[in-house]
Write a protein that holds these residues in place. Structure first.
Motif, PDB file in Angstrom:
ATOM      1  N   ASP A 110       0.439   6.549   0.745  1.00 39.15           N
ATOM      2  CA  ASP A 110      -0.166   5.239   1.002  1.00 39.15           C
ATOM      3  C   ASP A 110      -1.633   5.301   0.597  1.00 39.15           C
ATOM      4  O   ASP A 110      -2.226   6.375   0.542  1.00 39.15           O
ATOM      5  CB  ASP A 110       0.019   4.805   2.464  1.00 39.15           C
ATOM      6  N   SER A 111      -2.189   4.146   0.323  1.00 44.01           N
ATOM      7  CA  SER A 111      -3.551   4.089  -0.201  1.00 44.01           C
ATOM      8  C   SER A 111      -4.597   4.599   0.792  1.00 44.01           C
ATOM      9  O   SER A 111      -5.681   5.014   0.386  1.00 44.01           O
ATOM     10  CB  SER A 111      -3.895   2.663  -0.640  1.00 44.01           C
ATOM     11  N   ALA A 132       0.809  -1.215   0.000  1.00 43.79           N
ATOM     12  CA  ALA A 132       0.000   0.000   0.000  1.00 43.79           C
ATOM     13  C   ALA A 132       0.847   1.272   0.000  1.00 43.79           C
ATOM     14  O   ALA A 132       0.312   2.365  -0.005  1.00 43.79           O
ATOM     15  CB  ALA A 132      -0.916   0.005   1.223  1.00 43.79           C
TER      16      ALA A 132
END
Length: 145
Positions: free
Chosen positions: A95-96, A49
């Motif tokens: 990050d996601s 991620a």
């Protein structure tokens, strides 16, 4: 070598609140660690991620430390502290979940110091520093420390 809260506080010049027992040995962990509104995660647990900017601009963590996050409610800083030449840090990450503050790599024990929460040690490795969030029903919000 073991580190006490008193010796880390004296080494950095960062004071901790009087309610903390400063003679305690700071634990060193190689896994997840939470400190108020901040969480430290081994990079390998969230690597899928995570992303780095084209030039991550790593910076050495100086002896006096790097402020990672200042608590919203109390205004106390979370500070990353390491011996010179053993730890580097970058905020040029994504990050996601949109929670990452940065990533640090350390070849020796690095410490997270907070005036109210005390300190924890991070074993050598690579870690992601994120804000924590909490859920209330179907809603989530950032933890305010």
């Amino acid at each position: 070598m073991t580190m006490t809260l008193a010796s880390l506080s004296q080494q950095t010049g960062l004071a901790v609140l009087d309610h903390l027992e400063t003679s305690v040995t700071i634990p060193v962990v190689d896994g997840l660690q939470a400190q108020g509104d901040l969480i430290v995660i081994p990079f390998s647990m969230v690597a899928a991620a995570m992303g780095f900017w084209p030039d991550p601009a790593w910076a050495d963590v100086p002896a006096e430390g790097v402020e990672l996050l200042r608590g919203e409610a109390g205004g106390n800083p979370h500070t990353l502290v390491a011996d010179p030449g053993t730890c580097r840090w970058t905020t040029r990450v994504s990050d996601s979940d949109g929670l990452a503050i940065g990533v640090f790599e350390t070849s020796a024990v690095a410490y997270l110091l907070h005036p109210e929460h005390g300190a924890t040690g991070c074993a050598p490795g690579t870690y992601v520093v994120r804000r924590q969030r909490e859920r209330e029903g179907s809603r989530s919000r950032l933890v305010a420390d």
